[in-house]
Motif scaffolding. Structure first.
Motif, PDB file in Angstrom:
ATOM      1  N   THR A 166       0.830  -1.201   0.000  1.00 22.35           N
ATOM      2  CA  THR A 166       0.000   0.000   0.000  1.00 22.35           C
ATOM      3  C   THR A 166       0.867   1.254   0.000  1.00 22.35           C
ATOM      4  OG1 THR A 166      -1.761  -1.191   1.195  1.00 22.35           O
ATOM      5  CG2 THR A 166      -1.867   1.208   1.197  1.00 22.35           C
ATOM      6  N   SER A 167       1.975   1.228   0.737  1.00 26.12           N
ATOM      7  CA  SER A 167       2.901   2.362   0.739  1.00 26.12           C
ATOM      8  C   SER A 167       3.496   2.586  -0.645  1.00 26.12           C
ATOM      9  CB  SER A 167       4.023   2.126   1.760  1.00 26.12           C
ATOM     10  OG  SER A 167       3.534   2.141   3.086  1.00 26.12           O
ATOM     11  N   VAL A 168       3.842   1.507  -1.333  1.00 28.66           N
ATOM     12  CA  VAL A 168       4.392   1.622  -2.686  1.00 28.66           C
ATOM     13  C   VAL A 168       3.396   2.319  -3.604  1.00 28.66           C
ATOM     14  CG1 VAL A 168       5.044   0.300  -4.741  1.00 28.66           C
ATOM     15  CG2 VAL A 168       5.983  -0.321  -2.502  1.00 28.66           C
ATOM     16  N   LEU A 169       2.135   1.938  -3.518  1.00 31.13           N
ATOM     17  CA  LEU A 169       1.155   2.569  -4.393  1.00 31.13           C
ATOM     18  C   LEU A 169       0.876   4.014  -3.970  1.00 31.13           C
ATOM     19  CD1 LEU A 169       0.025   1.197  -6.886  1.00 31.13           C
ATOM     20  CD2 LEU A 169      -2.213   1.217  -5.805  1.00 31.13           C
ATOM     21  N   LEU A 170       0.961   4.304  -2.688  1.00 30.37           N
ATOM     22  CA  LEU A 170       0.825   5.693  -2.250  1.00 30.37           C
ATOM     23  C   LEU A 170       1.932   6.565  -2.846  1.00 30.37           C
ATOM     24  CD1 LEU A 170      -0.153   5.300   1.510  1.00 30.37           C
ATOM     25  CD2 LEU A 170      -1.540   6.385  -0.265  1.00 30.37           C
ATOM     26  N   ALA A 171       3.100   5.984  -3.044  1.00 30.52           N
ATOM     27  CA  ALA A 171       4.222   6.719  -3.633  1.00 30.52           C
ATOM     28  C   ALA A 171       4.085   6.842  -5.143  1.00 30.52           C
ATOM     29  CB  ALA A 171       5.543   6.033  -3.288  1.00 30.52           C
ATOM     30  N   LEU A 172       3.575   5.806  -5.797  1.00 30.92           N
ATOM     31  CA  LEU A 172       3.570   5.775  -7.261  1.00 30.92           C
ATOM     32  C   LEU A 172       2.249   6.213  -7.893  1.00 30.92           C
ATOM     33  CD1 LEU A 172       5.457   2.398  -7.871  1.00 30.92           C
ATOM     34  CD2 LEU A 172       6.375   4.718  -8.115  1.00 30.92           C
ATOM     35  N   ALA A 173       1.129   5.928  -7.245  1.00 29.31           N
ATOM     36  CA  ALA A 173      -0.189   6.238  -7.823  1.00 29.31           C
ATOM     37  C   ALA A 173      -1.180   6.573  -6.710  1.00 29.31           C
ATOM     38  CB  ALA A 173      -0.694   5.062  -8.655  1.00 29.31           C
ATOM     39  N   PRO A 174      -0.923   7.641  -5.969  1.00 26.44           N
ATOM     40  CA  PRO A 174      -1.733   7.936  -4.773  1.00 26.44           C
ATOM     41  C   PRO A 174      -3.213   8.140  -5.050  1.00 26.44           C
ATOM     42  CG  PRO A 174      -0.360   9.822  -5.383  1.00 26.44           C
ATOM     43  CD  PRO A 174       0.123   8.662  -6.192  1.00 26.44           C
ATOM     44  N   ASP A 175      -3.568   8.605  -6.232  1.00 23.71           N
ATOM     45  CA  ASP A 175      -4.972   8.850  -6.541  1.00 23.71           C
ATOM     46  C   ASP A 175      -5.795   7.562  -6.601  1.00 23.71           C
ATOM     47  OD1 ASP A 175      -4.398  11.521  -6.680  1.00 23.71           O
ATOM     48  OD2 ASP A 175      -4.354  11.626  -8.874  1.00 23.71           O
ATOM     49  N   HIS A 176      -5.111   6.423  -6.669  1.00 24.52           N
ATOM     50  CA  HIS A 176      -5.807   5.139  -6.771  1.00 24.52           C
ATOM     51  C   HIS A 176      -5.935   4.424  -5.424  1.00 24.52           C
ATOM     52  CE1 HIS A 176      -5.931   4.970 -11.213  1.00 24.52           C
ATOM     53  NE2 HIS A 176      -4.817   5.670 -11.135  1.00 24.52           N
ATOM     54  N   VAL A 177      -5.466   5.054  -4.355  1.00 26.03           N
ATOM     55  CA  VAL A 177      -5.501   4.429  -3.028  1.00 26.03           C
ATOM     56  C   VAL A 177      -6.618   5.043  -2.199  1.00 26.03           C
ATOM     57  CG1 VAL A 177      -4.199   3.917  -0.939  1.00 26.03           C
ATOM     58  CG2 VAL A 177      -3.006   4.083  -3.137  1.00 26.03           C
ATOM     59  N   ARG A 178      -7.435   4.196  -1.589  1.00 26.42           N
ATOM     60  CA  ARG A 178      -8.543   4.651  -0.741  1.00 26.42           C
ATOM     61  C   ARG A 178      -8.223   4.266   0.709  1.00 26.42           C
ATOM     62  NH1 ARG A 178     -13.454   2.254  -4.575  1.00 26.42           N
ATOM     63  NH2 ARG A 178     -12.750   3.230  -6.519  1.00 26.42           N
ATOM     64  N   MET A 179      -7.422   5.099   1.357  1.00 29.24           N
ATOM     65  CA  MET A 179      -6.977   4.775   2.706  1.00 29.24           C
ATOM     66  C   MET A 179      -8.121   4.724   3.717  1.00 29.24           C
ATOM     67  SD  MET A 179      -3.859   3.902   2.826  1.00 29.24           S
ATOM     68  CE  MET A 179      -3.550   3.950   4.599  1.00 29.24           C
ATOM     69  N   GLY A 210      -1.974  -8.401   6.250  1.00 28.28           N
ATOM     70  CA  GLY A 210      -1.167  -7.562   7.123  1.00 28.28           C
ATOM     71  C   GLY A 210      -1.942  -6.327   7.518  1.00 28.28           C
ATOM     72  N   ASP A 211      -1.242  -5.240   7.802  1.00 31.85           N
ATOM     73  CA  ASP A 211      -1.856  -3.999   8.268  1.00 31.85           C
ATOM     74  C   ASP A 211      -1.731  -2.907   7.204  1.00 31.85           C
ATOM     75  OD1 ASP A 211      -2.821  -1.805   9.574  1.00 31.85           O
ATOM     76  OD2 ASP A 211      -1.369  -1.845  11.218  1.00 31.85           O
ATOM     77  N   ALA A 212      -2.773  -2.744   6.420  1.00 36.68           N
ATOM     78  CA  ALA A 212      -2.750  -1.721   5.368  1.00 36.68           C
ATOM     79  C   ALA A 212      -2.856  -0.319   5.946  1.00 36.68           C
ATOM     80  CB  ALA A 212      -3.889  -1.962   4.382  1.00 36.68           C
ATOM     81  N   THR A 213      -3.388  -0.186   7.153  1.00 37.40           N
ATOM     82  CA  THR A 213      -3.594   1.144   7.736  1.00 37.40           C
ATOM     83  C   THR A 213      -2.283   1.816   8.122  1.00 37.40           C
ATOM     84  OG1 THR A 213      -3.809   0.396  10.052  1.00 37.40           O
ATOM     85  CG2 THR A 213      -5.786   0.319   8.671  1.00 37.40           C
ATOM     86  N   ALA A 214      -1.196   1.057   8.180  1.00 39.19           N
ATOM     87  CA  ALA A 214       0.105   1.615   8.575  1.00 39.19           C
ATOM     88  C   ALA A 214       0.885   2.191   7.401  1.00 39.19           C
ATOM     89  CB  ALA A 214       0.941   0.533   9.266  1.00 39.19           C
ATOM     90  N   ALA A 215       0.318   2.158   6.210  1.00 38.17           N
ATOM     91  CA  ALA A 215       1.031   2.611   5.008  1.00 38.17           C
ATOM     92  C   ALA A 215       1.145   4.127   4.952  1.00 38.17           C
ATOM     93  CB  ALA A 215       0.305   2.111   3.762  1.00 38.17           C
ATOM     94  N   THR A 216       2.262   4.610   4.400  1.00 39.74           N
ATOM     95  CA  THR A 216       2.471   6.036   4.164  1.00 39.74           C
ATOM     96  C   THR A 216       3.227   6.232   2.852  1.00 39.74           C
ATOM     97  OG1 THR A 216       4.637   6.213   5.254  1.00 39.74           O
ATOM     98  CG2 THR A 216       2.676   6.439   6.657  1.00 39.74           C
ATOM     99  N   PRO A 217       3.083   7.387   2.210  1.00 38.12           N
ATOM    100  CA  PRO A 217       3.850   7.650   0.985  1.00 38.12           C
ATOM    101  C   PRO A 217       5.354   7.645   1.220  1.00 38.12           C
ATOM    102  CG  PRO A 217       2.038   9.215   1.217  1.00 38.12           C
ATOM    103  CD  PRO A 217       2.126   8.469   2.507  1.00 38.12           C
ATOM    104  N   GLY A 218       5.795   8.150   2.376  1.00 33.48           N
ATOM    105  CA  GLY A 218       7.232   8.187   2.667  1.00 33.48           C
ATOM    106  C   GLY A 218       7.846   6.800   2.701  1.00 33.48           C
ATOM    107  N   LYS A 219       7.141   5.869   3.306  1.00 30.35           N
ATOM    108  CA  LYS A 219       7.634   4.483   3.324  1.00 30.35           C
ATOM    109  C   LYS A 219       7.711   3.939   1.900  1.00 30.35           C
ATOM    110  CE  LYS A 219       5.551   3.502   7.848  1.00 30.35           C
ATOM    111  NZ  LYS A 219       4.463   2.785   8.547  1.00 30.35           N
ATOM    112  N   GLY A 220       6.695   4.257   1.108  1.00 31.02           N
ATOM    113  CA  GLY A 220       6.692   3.784  -0.265  1.00 31.02           C
ATOM    114  C   GLY A 220       7.846   4.336  -1.075  1.00 31.02           C
ATOM    115  N   GLU A 221       8.165   5.601  -0.892  1.00 24.30           N
ATOM    116  CA  GLU A 221       9.296   6.197  -1.607  1.00 24.30           C
ATOM    117  C   GLU A 221      10.599   5.502  -1.242  1.00 24.30           C
ATOM    118  OE1 GLU A 221       9.777   8.213  -3.984  1.00 24.30           O
ATOM    119  OE2 GLU A 221       7.761   8.990  -4.305  1.00 24.30           O
ATOM    120  N   ARG A 222      10.768   5.172   0.016  1.00 28.68           N
ATOM    121  CA  ARG A 222      11.993   4.480   0.435  1.00 28.68           C
ATOM    122  C   ARG A 222      12.081   3.103  -0.197  1.00 28.68           C
ATOM    123  NH1 ARG A 222      12.582   4.713   6.826  1.00 28.68           N
ATOM    124  NH2 ARG A 222      14.438   3.468   6.285  1.00 28.68           N
ATOM    125  N   VAL A 223      10.960   2.390  -0.245  1.00 32.73           N
ATOM    126  CA  VAL A 223      10.945   1.062  -0.861  1.00 32.73           C
ATOM    127  C   VAL A 223      11.243   1.170  -2.355  1.00 32.73           C
ATOM    128  CG1 VAL A 223       9.508  -0.930  -1.450  1.00 32.73           C
ATOM    129  CG2 VAL A 223       9.373   0.064   0.848  1.00 32.73           C
TER     130      VAL A 223
END
Length: 244
Positions: A166-179, A210-223
């Motif tokens: 979920t973090s990866v998608l928040l970094a790459l395509a945030p408009d498609h994520v429904r947190m 797992g825990d999708a609620t813990a995702a963030t864009p910053g984590k996704g950028e690092r990955v």
């Protein structure tokens, strides 16, 4: 980066001369919980491929949107193809690429379920004298996931609709994520999960592992940054070894 699909036919020879190694990205169409779209792996493949092509100097081919998703194909919307289909697709495309002057091919998947088929495709090309190929699926993921993860992983071999993906998608395509729809689910796996075929809908109701609620864009950028840099290093070493 040069995009193969954006070229006209008279431009192909010059583009291949500049960038003789092609990048063929792979995604998949499968469930990703209530908060991510069926095309999550396609979106991830597109975003990762763009960054990797720029970093490694590759000629980018259009993303293959379908993959082997046997484990999840009983969830509504999931569409799976056989490993043999993926192998045949790669070897068929490699023939056309070779005729166009391409000297090597990087197979890159944003869907872990494609890994076995893409490795087999690379071996098949090697055995038949086809294009040199390297098959990559989120290289370096395990190391960076340990660094950024705040929640427990669901299973050592699974990254699916969880904190990391979920973090990866928040970094790459945030408009498609429904947190606002993200949930947490830790399935109970049977003892033979890694040794026998198991449909994942039999262990998960939500399709989140797992825990999708813990995702963030910053984590996704690092990955994403770590995976792209790891892949680029592997590709550079491979190109030097095989002479492409």
């Amino acid at each position: 980066m040069t995009d193969w699909a954006g070229l006209t036919w008279p431009e192909v020879a010059e583009a291949v001369e500049r960038q003789p190694v092609a990048l063929l990205p792979f995604g998949a169409v499968e469930e990703h919980g209530p908060h991510l779209p069926l095309g999550t792996d396609v979106l991830a493949a597109d975003g990762l491929a763009e960054r990797l092509a720029n970093t490694a100097g590759l000629l980018r081919l259009p993303t293959v949107p379908y993959g082997q998703v046997w484990s999840l194909e009983h969830f509504p919307g999931s569409l799976s193809v056989r490993d043999e289909t993926l192998v045949a697709l790669v070897t068929d495309l490699a023939g056309g690429l070779s005729r166009a002057g391409v000297r090597g091919i990087v197979l890159f998947s944003a869907h872990l379920g494609n890994a076995a088929a893409l490795r087999k495709a690379a071996r098949t090309l090697a055995e038949t004298g086809g294009l040199p190929a390297i098959a990559l699926t989120y290289p370096g993921l395990a190391e960076v996931a340990k660094e950024v993860r705040e929640s427990a992983d669901s299973h050592p071999s699974i990254m699916h609709a969880d904190e990391i993906e979920t973090s990866v998608l928040l970094a790459l395509a945030p408009d498609h994520v429904r947190m606002d729809r993200a949930v947490t689910e830790y399935p109970v796996y049977p003892q033979d999960f890694d040794a026998a075929p198991v449909r994942w809908d039999t262990v998960s109701r939500s399709g989140v592992f797992g825990d999708a609620t813990a995702a963030t864009p910053g984590k996704g950028e690092r990955v994403v940054d770590h995976v792209v840099r790891t892949a680029a290093d592997l590709i550079a070493g491979w190109r030097k070894r095989v002479g492409v």
